[in-house]
Scaffold this motif. Structure first.
Motif: not given
Length: 730
Positions: A580-582, A614-616, A623-626, A682-684
C-alpha cells in the motif's frame, strides 16, 4: 385452371399502371427463398397500383398487393418444400421475372471482421476454394455503406451460385456454416453476408432500441462532439501529410521512428461505428426477407465493455426479431483465445468478460446458442484462420436446436450450477450432447479456486459421472470462487465433451471485498473522510469514456475548504502479498470533483507541484516521511508522452516517468493519475488508462522496464484485489 385465372388477372392489372414495379436488391435471379413459409415479397410501384407475384412451383402460388400512398407494397408468397429451380414473376405495369430461384434454408451472416474474413484468408484456402462447387448454395453480399436514417434498399453483390470463382471473397465462417447445413440437410441454402470489420455492436442496433442506455448515449455524444469540430479540409491535409511521411519512410529504407500510417478521418456522423449507422444501411433494407435465422461473429470491438455486452447482445437480437416479425434462431461465436498466453491462475479482463456475456445470453435468451471457440484462436492474430471449426460449431447448434437433429455433440459443455462445500467446488454442466471428458485423456487444466483471502490458485479438477467436475486445492480450505479458462488466452485448457467440443470459460462465486485501509492506517482511517472509493483493478468509464464510475461517491457531502487531500491505494498480488501507499498533501484545488479520477467530465488536468506531503507505505522502494516540497502530480484524461515539457528536475526525455507531456489532441485518451516524489526520482501511486478494467496500469513505486510510471504495463491483471480511496481532512 386456377393458375391461368391468376395470370390473366395479373395481365389486366399491368395495363393501368404508370410506373415500373421495382424490387429491393435483396431479391434477384438465383436467390433462395425460405422453404415452407409465407415469404415476404415487397417493393415499389405507383400509389394504388396492384401488384401480383407468382411462383412456378404451384398453380396457387400467387398473391396480390396494392401499393400504399408512398408507393410501397408487400405481400406473402407461400413457399413449398425445398426444391427448384423455379421462376418468380412480379407483375404490375411491367413484369419482373426472377429465374433459377431455389427453395431452401436462408441465413443472415453478420458481425465484424471475423465474420467478414473470407474463405480466401482461411486455412487451406486453395483447397477449399477449388472444392466449393455447390450449385444449390447461393451467396449474396451487402455492400459496405452507412446511413444516418433507416434505409429501404441497399447495394449488393447479387445472388450467385457458390463456386470456386466467387467463394474466395465470401465470409468463411458463413460459408463453412452453410456448407455443413447443405450437406447434412440435403436442401438448398442461401447465405446473406452483411458484415463490416472493426465495428461495434451498437452500430448494428437500431437507435430506438438503445437510446435509453447511458453507455450508448455516451458513445453517441462522443461521436457528436467530434462531428461538431470536424474540419474536412484539415482532415484531408493531415492525411496527405501522413501519407507523404509514410512514403518517405518506406522509400528511405524504414530508418528512424515509424510514422503514423496514413488514414483519412471521415465525417464522424457517417462513421461505421456511429450507433445505428450499419443497422440503418445494411440490416434494415434486408428485412423482412424470409430467413430461418442469423449467425453473428462480433465482439472484439466491444471487448473493453465486456460485461455490458450481455445487455447489448440481447437488445440486438430482440430488435432484429421485432423488425422481421419472427423469433428466428440466432447463433453467435464466443470469442476465441487471443493475445499473450496466461501466466496467472486468473487474468480478468474484457475478453473473458465478453465470453461470459455470450454464454449468459445463450442460456438466458430463448432460441439462441453460442459456438465455443476457446481452442481455435491464435495468440498473435485477432483473425484466426480456422474458420472451418467456427462454421462447423455454428452449424451443429442449428442442426440440433433449429432442425431437431440428434446423435452428435452440438455444443461444448456450458456450466449450469455450482456449489461450495467441504473445501470443494462442484460444477454441473449442460454437456452439449456428449459426456464430459479431458482432451487426450490428460489431467484437467485451467481451473482455479479462490479462498477468503482473495488469492486465486491453480486447482485440481476431476470429472465425476457424465456432467460434473469437482474442483479442489490443498491451498484453499474454504473456496468462495471458482474460475475456468479465465484469461485472454488460457492456452492449454482441456475440458471438453466426448464429441471433442471445448467447454466454455466460466466463473462462479464472489470474492470478499478488499478493505485494508483501517488495518494499515487506523489513525488516518479515523481522521480522514472518504470522498471516493473504487477498485483500481476494475475501473471503468461511461458517458463516452468521459465519466469515471465509482463504487462509492460521497462528493456531494463536502463543501470545503479542506486542510488536506489524501490518496490511498492498496494491492494484493497473486501470492497474497499486500502492498500500500498513502499520500496526503495540501489542497491543490478547491473543486471536489477534480481531486478524484481525472476523467474528461471533471475538467481536471494537473501537472503541478504539491506541498506539505506525507507518505506512508510498506513498499521498500517508496521513500516514506514528510516532504514539504519535492512532490508533484500528473493528472489528465488525455494521451501523454515521455518528453519532459514541464522541466521537472531529474525527469528523462524519452522515458515515461515523473515528468511527461500532456497531449491535447485526443481527449478522452489514455489518461493518467500519478503522484510522484521527483526529488527521490520515484513514482508513488500510479493509476493509468483508468477505464480499462484489468487492462489498467496500476502500481506502487517505480515500474521496471521502459517506463517508471507504469504506462503501457496493463499491470492490473497481475493483481488479485485492489483498493483505492480519495480522502479529505476537514
Amino acid at each position: 385452371m386456377r393458375y391461368m385465372r391468376w395470370m390473366l388477372a395479373l395481365a389486366g392489372l399491368a395495363s393501368a399502371a404508370t410506373a415500373d414495379v421495382k424490387l429491393p436488391a435483396v431479391f434477384g435471379d438465383q436467390m433462395v427463398l425460405q422453404r415452407e413459409t409465407n415469404a415476404p415479397v415487397w417493393g415499389w410501384a405507383d400509389p394504388g397500383e396492384q401488384v401480383g407475384v407468382t411462383g412456378s412451383w404451384a398453380q396457387n402460388a400467387a398473391a396480390v398487393a396494392t401499393a400504399d400512398a408512398d408507393g410501397r407494397w408487400r405481400l406473402a408468397l407461400k413457399t413449398p418444400a425445398a426444391g427448384g429451380p423455379y421462376v418468380v414473376t412480379v407483375k404490375g405495369k411491367n413484369t419482373v421475372q426472377l429465374s433459377d430461384v431455389l427453395i431452401g434454408e436462408v441465413w443472415l451472416c453478420s458481425g465484424q471482421s471475423n465474420m467478414g474474413m473470407t474463405v480466401g484468408s482461411s486455412n487451406n484456402a486453395a483447397e477449399e476454394i477449388a472444392a466449393a462447387k455447390y450449385p444449390q448454395m447461393r451467396l449474396l453480399g451487402v455492400n459496405l455503406v452507412t446511413a444516418e436514417e433507416p434505409q429501404t434498399d441497399c447495394a449488393v453483390r447479387p445472388w450467385a451460385e457458390c463456386s470456386p470463382e466467387n467463394v474466395g471473397s465470401f465470409t468463411a465462417a458463413g460459408y463453412f456454416f452453410g456448407r455443413k447445413l447443405h450437406q447434412d440437410l440435403g436442401v438448398p441454402v442461401g447465405l446473406i453476408n452483411s458484415s463490416w470489420g472493426g465495428t461495434c455492436i451498437e452500430a448494428w442496433t437500431p437507435w430506438a432500441a438503445q437510446q435509453d442506455d447511458e453507455v450508448v448515449t455516451g458513445i453517441r455524444a462522443s461521436w457528436d462532439q467530434r462531428e461538431a469540430t470536424y474540419d474536412p479540409d484539415a482532415a484531408k491535409a493531415k492525411y496527405e501529410a501522413d501519407k507523404k511521411a509514410w512514403n518517405e519512410w518506406n522509400a528511405g529504407g524504414k530508418q528512424g521512428k515509424e510514422p503514423a500510417r496514413p488514414r483519412f478521418d471521415g465525417q464522424p456522423r457517417k462513421n461505421q461505428n456511429y450507433p445505428a449507422n450499419l443497422f440503418n444501411a445494411m440490416i434494415n433494407p434486408v428485412a423482412p426477407f424470409g430467413i430461418r435465422g442469423a449467425i453473428w461473429y462480433q465482439g472484439e470491438g466491444n471487448a473493453g465493455r465486456g460485461a455490458h455486452y450481455r445487455v447489448q447482445l440481447e437488445r440486438l437480437i430482440t430488435s432484429w426479431r421485432t423488425l422481421w416479425g419472427s423469433d428466428f434462431a440466432v447463433y453467435f461465436v464466443q470469442l476465441p483465445n487471443f493475445m499473450a498466453p496466461w501466466q496467472n491462475p486468473v487474468e480478468d479482463g474484457g475478453w473473458p468478460q465478453i465470453r461470459e456475456s455470450f454464454m449468459n445470453t445463450a442460456t438466458e435468451v430463448p432460441n439462441t446458442g453460442t459456438a465455443l471457440t476457446i481452442d481455435v484462436g491464435e495468440a498473435d492474430n485477432i483473425h484466426p484462420k480456422n474458420k472451418q471449426a467456427v462454421g462447423d460449431r455454428l452449424a451443429r447448434l442449428a442442426l440440433h436446436q433449429t432442425y431437431g437433429k440428434t446423435g452428435f455433440a452440438w455444443c461444448g459443455p456450458i456450466p449450469k450450477s455450482c456449489g461450495f462445500a467441504g473445501g470443494e467446488a462442484r460444477v454441473t454442466f449442460d454437456t452439449g450432447g456428449a459426456p464430459l471428458a479431458a482432451r487426450d485423456g490428460e489431467k484437467l487444466v485451467g481451473f482455479a479456486l479462490t479462498g477468503q483471502n482473495g488469492v486465486p490458485v491453480r486447482a485440481d479438477a476431476v470429472i465425476e459421472g457424465t456432467d460434473t467436475v469437482v474442483v479442489s486445492s490443498p491451498e484453499v480450505k474454504e473456496p468462495c470462487m471458482v474460475h475456468y479458462a479465465w484469461a485472454n488466452n488460457p492456452v492449454g485448457v482441456n475440458l471438453i465433451n466426448e464429441g471433442g467440443l471445448p467447454a466454455s470459460p466460466f466463473r462462479f462465486g464472489e470474492i470478499p471485498k478488499f478493505d485494508v485501509f483501517a488495518k494499515y492506517l487506523p489513525d488516518e482511517a479515523k481522521e480522514y473522510k472518504l470522498v471516493y472509493a473504487f477498485d483500481p483493478l476494475a475501473g471503468r468509464l461511461t458517458d463516452g469514456n468521459t465519466k469515471f464510475v465509482y463504487d462509492e461517491d460521497h462528493s456531494a457531502d463536502f463543501k470545503g475548504p479542506f486542510k488536506k487531500v489524501a490518496y490511498f491505494m492498496a494491492l494484493q498480488d497473486m501470492t497474497g502479498k499486500e502492498t500500500y501507499a498513502f499520500v496526503s498533501m495540501d489542497p491543490f484545488t478547491e473543486d471536489i470533483a477534480k481531486i478524484g479520477v481525472p476523467a474528461k467530465a471533471t475538467g481536471a488536468r494537473f501537472q503541478c507541484a504539491v506541498t506539505g506531503v506525507t507518505v506512508k507505505s510498506n513498499v521498500e522502494a517508496i521513500a516514506a516521511g514528510d516532504f514539504p516540497a519535492g512532490c508533484n502530480l500528473e493528472f489528465c484524461d488525455c494521451n501523454y508522452g515521455p518528453q519532459n515539457q514541464a522541466k521537472v528536475e531529474g525527469a528523462e526525455e524519452n522515458v515515461f516517468d515523473f515528468g511527461d507531456v500532456f497531449s491535447g489532441d485526443k481527449s478522452p485518451g489514455y489518461g493518467c493519475m500519478q503522484i510522484h516524489n521527483w526529488k527521490q526520482k520515484q513514482s508513488i501511486i500510479c493509476f493509468n488508462r483508468f477505464g480499462s478494467g484489468k487492462s489498467n496500469d496500476v502500481g506502487l513505486g517505480n515500474s521496471e522496464g521502459q517506463t517508471r510510471d507504469w504506462t503501457f504495463t496493463s499491470s492490473a491483471k497481475n493483481y488479485a484485489r485492489g483498493e483505492f480511496r480519495v480522502l479529505v481532512l476537514e
